[in-house]
Motif scaffolding. Structure first.
Motif, PDB file in Angstrom:
ATOM      1  N   ALA A 326       0.752  -1.091  -0.068  1.00 55.03           N
ATOM      2  CA  ALA A 326       0.018  -0.090  -0.084  1.00 55.03           C
ATOM      3  C   ALA A 326       0.717   1.269  -0.057  1.00 55.03           C
ATOM      4  O   ALA A 326       0.571   2.284  -0.775  1.00 55.03           O
ATOM      5  CB  ALA A 326      -0.948  -0.101   1.258  1.00 55.03           C
ATOM      6  N   HIS A 327       1.859   1.124   0.813  1.00 50.84           N
ATOM      7  CA  HIS A 327       2.738   2.501   0.861  1.00 50.84           C
ATOM      8  C   HIS A 327       3.648   2.574  -0.470  1.00 50.84           C
ATOM      9  O   HIS A 327       3.743   3.852  -0.762  1.00 50.84           O
ATOM     10  CB  HIS A 327       3.731   2.358   2.008  1.00 50.84           C
ATOM     11  N   LEU A 328       4.089   1.501  -1.253  1.00 51.78           N
ATOM     12  CA  LEU A 328       4.611   1.780  -2.204  1.00 51.78           C
ATOM     13  C   LEU A 328       3.822   2.465  -3.437  1.00 51.78           C
ATOM     14  O   LEU A 328       3.894   3.238  -4.143  1.00 51.78           O
ATOM     15  CB  LEU A 328       5.155   0.399  -2.786  1.00 51.78           C
ATOM     16  N   ARG A 329       2.491   1.844  -3.370  1.00 54.89           N
ATOM     17  CA  ARG A 329       1.426   2.381  -4.325  1.00 54.89           C
ATOM     18  C   ARG A 329       1.203   3.773  -4.013  1.00 54.89           C
ATOM     19  O   ARG A 329       0.983   4.780  -4.943  1.00 54.89           O
ATOM     20  CB  ARG A 329       0.323   1.693  -4.396  1.00 54.89           C
ATOM     21  N   ASP A 330       0.827   3.958  -2.667  1.00 56.88           N
ATOM     22  CA  ASP A 330       0.607   5.480  -2.318  1.00 56.88           C
ATOM     23  C   ASP A 330       1.800   6.493  -2.430  1.00 56.88           C
ATOM     24  O   ASP A 330       1.578   7.523  -3.161  1.00 56.88           O
ATOM     25  CB  ASP A 330       0.257   5.467  -0.758  1.00 56.88           C
ATOM     26  N   GLY A 331       3.059   5.891  -2.515  1.00 54.41           N
ATOM     27  CA  GLY A 331       4.323   6.833  -2.787  1.00 54.41           C
ATOM     28  C   GLY A 331       4.248   7.143  -4.126  1.00 54.41           C
ATOM     29  O   GLY A 331       4.993   8.467  -4.364  1.00 54.41           O
ATOM     30  N   VAL A 332       3.715   6.230  -5.024  1.00 55.04           N
ATOM     31  CA  VAL A 332       4.098   6.763  -6.416  1.00 55.04           C
ATOM     32  C   VAL A 332       2.847   7.809  -6.713  1.00 55.04           C
ATOM     33  O   VAL A 332       3.231   8.804  -7.411  1.00 55.04           O
ATOM     34  CB  VAL A 332       3.666   5.425  -7.251  1.00 55.04           C
ATOM     35  N   ALA A 333       1.719   7.595  -6.079  1.00 56.28           N
ATOM     36  CA  ALA A 333       0.719   8.612  -6.130  1.00 56.28           C
ATOM     37  C   ALA A 333       1.314   9.903  -5.600  1.00 56.28           C
ATOM     38  O   ALA A 333       0.978  11.094  -6.324  1.00 56.28           O
ATOM     39  CB  ALA A 333      -0.568   8.270  -5.596  1.00 56.28           C
ATOM     40  N   MET A 334       1.611   9.811  -4.550  1.00 57.26           N
ATOM     41  CA  MET A 334       2.283  10.921  -3.754  1.00 57.26           C
ATOM     42  C   MET A 334       3.411  11.704  -4.410  1.00 57.26           C
ATOM     43  O   MET A 334       3.282  12.994  -4.500  1.00 57.26           O
ATOM     44  CB  MET A 334       2.456  10.918  -2.355  1.00 57.26           C
ATOM     45  N   THR A 335       4.333  10.898  -4.836  1.00 56.23           N
ATOM     46  CA  THR A 335       5.443  11.653  -5.958  1.00 56.23           C
ATOM     47  C   THR A 335       4.879  12.359  -6.915  1.00 56.23           C
ATOM     48  O   THR A 335       5.122  13.328  -7.546  1.00 56.23           O
ATOM     49  CB  THR A 335       6.309  10.454  -6.191  1.00 56.23           C
ATOM     50  N   ARG A 336       3.889  11.708  -7.739  1.00 58.37           N
ATOM     51  CA  ARG A 336       3.227  12.003  -8.976  1.00 58.37           C
ATOM     52  C   ARG A 336       2.510  13.685  -8.665  1.00 58.37           C
ATOM     53  O   ARG A 336       2.679  14.640  -9.141  1.00 58.37           O
ATOM     54  CB  ARG A 336       2.252  11.296  -9.415  1.00 58.37           C
ATOM     55  N   PHE A 337       1.864  13.660  -7.310  1.00 58.56           N
ATOM     56  CA  PHE A 337       1.654  14.973  -7.025  1.00 58.56           C
ATOM     57  C   PHE A 337       2.505  15.880  -6.590  1.00 58.56           C
ATOM     58  O   PHE A 337       2.204  17.022  -7.178  1.00 58.56           O
ATOM     59  CB  PHE A 337       0.725  14.606  -5.574  1.00 58.56           C
ATOM     60  N   LEU A 338       3.530  15.602  -6.023  1.00 61.44           N
ATOM     61  CA  LEU A 338       4.511  16.579  -5.703  1.00 61.44           C
ATOM     62  C   LEU A 338       5.151  16.955  -6.892  1.00 61.44           C
ATOM     63  O   LEU A 338       5.499  18.303  -6.883  1.00 61.44           O
ATOM     64  CB  LEU A 338       5.807  15.899  -4.554  1.00 61.44           C
ATOM     65  N   ALA A 339       5.472  16.313  -7.799  1.00 55.43           N
ATOM     66  CA  ALA A 339       5.900  16.781  -9.239  1.00 55.43           C
ATOM     67  C   ALA A 339       5.021  17.764  -9.809  1.00 55.43           C
ATOM     68  O   ALA A 339       5.321  18.815 -10.373  1.00 55.43           O
ATOM     69  CB  ALA A 339       6.399  15.676 -10.047  1.00 55.43           C
ATOM     70  N   TRP A 340       3.749  17.435  -9.937  1.00 54.17           N
ATOM     71  CA  TRP A 340       2.674  18.503 -10.518  1.00 54.17           C
ATOM     72  C   TRP A 340       2.824  19.382  -9.620  1.00 54.17           C
ATOM     73  O   TRP A 340       2.542  20.527 -10.425  1.00 54.17           O
ATOM     74  CB  TRP A 340       1.321  17.515 -10.377  1.00 54.17           C
ATOM     75  N   PHE A 341       2.799  19.408  -8.088  1.00 46.84           N
ATOM     76  CA  PHE A 341       2.676  20.508  -7.463  1.00 46.84           C
ATOM     77  C   PHE A 341       3.858  21.434  -7.690  1.00 46.84           C
ATOM     78  O   PHE A 341       3.702  22.880  -7.855  1.00 46.84           O
ATOM     79  CB  PHE A 341       2.823  20.323  -5.827  1.00 46.84           C
ATOM     80  N   ALA A 342       5.128  21.013  -7.706  1.00 46.30           N
ATOM     81  CA  ALA A 342       6.301  21.628  -8.129  1.00 46.30           C
ATOM     82  C   ALA A 342       6.048  22.626  -9.429  1.00 46.30           C
ATOM     83  O   ALA A 342       6.684  23.650  -9.452  1.00 46.30           O
ATOM     84  CB  ALA A 342       7.593  20.700  -8.193  1.00 46.30           C
ATOM     85  N   GLN A 343       5.617  22.111 -10.526  1.00 43.56           N
ATOM     86  CA  GLN A 343       5.471  22.908 -11.658  1.00 43.56           C
ATOM     87  C   GLN A 343       4.244  23.873 -11.478  1.00 43.56           C
ATOM     88  O   GLN A 343       4.341  24.967 -12.200  1.00 43.56           O
ATOM     89  CB  GLN A 343       5.074  21.977 -12.787  1.00 43.56           C
TER      90      GLN A 343
END
Length: 606
Positions: A326-343
């Protein structure tokens, strides 16, 4: 949004109606012959998240926090809140009608001792208070010559004309491959742990775990509301609304227990009481109404911790495997969000609600999301200074230059997640970087801790605070709470706080979330989930424990002052980021993978 099944807070809560609703309550109290009433934020199970029809405190006052107690008298009304809500509560309620009182400074009992008149009759709903809570109230009321009375019906319900109807949700069998143990085996273990004739299971989390079932009667936690009786010798009984059970689920549960309706529990307690039975009752969740029913019938109560709580807290191999997935899956989603947020954040067009919706979308994209595990805390600038801030259309801020805090989590069938990241938008100030780095030092101190078997969370809590204490600073919440396995994101009995005296044992999942909050300006929190694991120290024979970090997502490097970190702290940070990069990169597209590589560069080379 996942709350669509439930009436939203905006539909229930309107603080402008507070004075009129308070006046109506006082009129109803007078009709019932009462001089006052105690209204906790609770349902009959003491749940953190309660069904909409139990949101009495929010409807009456406008306060939407997860914990609070209102005491209403004829000439005064006080709302008692803990340190999480001392900033939020005054912003949500009409303070002309309701005084907001920090519970750390004045308890409800002390306030009652000051304000209750001699001979006054103070009412309470016996479904919403535990025996210990009632005894404290009774002591305070009788000390000033008053009388504490259990109401036949909750007076708030009498004036809440548009109170929502309960909406039963289907009960589902939780697969044994995810639970890691059959319900039959769990029930046998529980029965073997009893000295009393039976255990009344009043905590729905414990019931769900013991019978390997999940439901949807409250938001964010997959709970079926109900009760169970587990006998030391004899067949268990399960009390559920039959509307929640389809034919297949009913058949599966009938193999485990006698199925009875939710309303049968009072009658069965009376029968057991009449036979002279002794029941183990969970002192943390059992309603006084249930205890009184047993006592009035001649039965005996053994009040204490529910033995299921400790069993549930120690996750087995299957549950830990699920948590890691679950944390691997959630980490992928969170990292996609962080990259989007940075932009997107530097463009100055994002609001708190925009960011929260985007993060939920990234989690939905996993195709595995069952629900968010709590309402996302999406907080910009001064809103982040309230640790449990909840964004609404009214409070929604534009995310501008400064700090943005996002505390969020997900419910997947194989695990529950909870993560907080604080992000810089533009160049952070020196003060922001100093405070963030001290919070990070505290976070690393807990993550790196090695401690002997038998240690408790209270012994580790100091590690998270020392870097702040050195500057005369602190934070007013615990460092960590327990987390369930596709159950509550806030699970006991384990926790890391000055009140966390339960022994930490292998398999327990906790949060590690120190913070710092500058009132009116900004807030900082860094949160990962961790699991207790055995640790071998070369040359030492003592059994030691440590933590494995479950959460996988980068921590904002731009907010760090490396000179404040020791070599060991930098080594931990770089190793954590290397692991994040290694485990998440294969699941990311090329642009996000490139962003992650930059976000997780070794700090020593910054």
């Amino acid at each position: 949004m996942f709350e669509s099944r439930f009436q939203s807070f905006e539909d229930i809560v309107d603080p402008s109606h507070g004075p009129a609703r308070l006046a109506a309550l006082r009129a109803e109290l007078a009709r019932q012959g009462l001089d006052g009433f105690v209204a906790p934020r609770a349902d009959e199970h003491q749940n953190e998240y309660v069904p909409p029809h139990c949101e009495r405190l929010a409807w009456l006052t406008g306060f939407t926090g997860s914990a609070g107690v209102l005491v209403v008298l004829g000439d005064a009304a006080a709302l008692f809140v803990d340190g999480r809500y001392t900033l939020q509560a005054p912003q949500q309620v009409d303070t002309e009608a309701f005084s907001v009182v920090p519970i750390a400074e004045t308890s409800p009992e002390a306030w009652i001792g000051k304000w209750l008149k001699r001979g006054a009759r103070l009412g309470y709903d016996s479904w919403l208070h535990t025996p210990a809570q009632v005894e404290r109230l009774r002591g305070a009321v009788e000390a000033v010559g008053g009388e504490l009375l259990a109401c036949k019906a909750n007076p708030i319900d009498a004036i809440w004309a548009e109170r929502p109807e309960p909406t039963p949700a289907p009960v589902r069998v939780h697969p044994a491959r995810l639970a890691g143990e059959t319900a039959e085996a769990k029930l046998k273990r529980i029965a073997g742990a009893l000295a009393a004739d039976a255990l009344l299971v009043s905590d729905p989390h414990a019931m769900a775990w013991a019978f390997n079932i999940r439901g949807g009667d409250v938001a964010h936690t997959p709970l079926p509301l109900g009760y169970a009786l587990i006998f030391r010798d004899g067949r268990p009984r399960l009390y559920l609304d039959p509307r929640k059970l389809d034919a297949a689920t009913q058949l599966a549960l009938a193999e485990l227990a006698e199925l009875r309706t939710h309303d049968d529990v009072l009658g069965d307690l009376a029968q057991l009481g009449a036979s002279g039975a002794t029941l183990r009752l969970d002192n943390a969740t059992v309603a006084m109404r249930l205890v009184q029913t047993l006592r009035d019938a001649g039965g005996f109560d053994e009040l204490g911790p529910d033995p299921i709580a400790d069993m549930k807290a120690r996750k087995n191999a299957a549950e830990l495997k699920g948590a890691r997935a679950a944390h691997l899956r959630d980490g992928v989603a969170m990292t996609r969000f962080l990259a989007w947020f940075a932009q997107e954040a530097p463009k100055g067009r994002l609001s708190e609600i925009d960011a929260a919706k985007a993060l939920e979308t990234f989690r939905r994209d996993t195709k595995k999301l069952a629900d968010i595990s709590f309402p996302t805390i999406s907080a910009a600038g001064p809103n982040a200074a309230s640790p449990h801030y909840r964004v609404t259309e009214k409070s929604n801020r534009r995310i501008a230059r400064g700090l943005y805090l996002v505390d969020s989590g997900a419910q997947y069938l194989d695990g529950t997640t909870d993560i907080t990241r604080t992000l810089a938008v533009g160049a952070p100030s020196a003060e922001m970087r100093d405070r963030f780095t001290r919070v990070l030092k505290g976070h690393i101190g807990v993550a790196r801790a090695i401690f002997p078997k038998g240690a408790s969370g209270a012994q580790l809590d100091t590690l998270a605070r020392l870097p702040l204490w050195e500057m005369g600073l602190d934070f007013d919440h615990g460092t960590g709470h327990g987390v369930g396995a596709y159950l509550s994101v806030h699970e006991g009995p384990q926790r890391i706080s000055k009140h966390g005296h339960v022994t930490l044992e292998p398999g327990m999942i906790l949060s590690n979330e120190p913070g710092f909050y500058k009132a009116g300006h900004w807030g900082i929190r860094i949160e990962n989930l961790i699991v207790v694991e055995p640790r071998r120290i070369p040359g030492e024979e003592r059994h030691m424990l440590g933590f494995e970090t479950l959460t996988l997502a980068p921590i904002d490097r731009t907010l760090i002052q490396p000179k404040l970190l020791s070599r060991e702290e930098i080594a931990w940070f770089d190793a954590y980021h290397a692991r994040v990069r290694r485990e998440l990169s294969p699941h990311l597209d090329a642009p996000t993978r490139k962003w992650l590589a930059g976000a997780t560069k070794p700090l020593a080379r910054a």
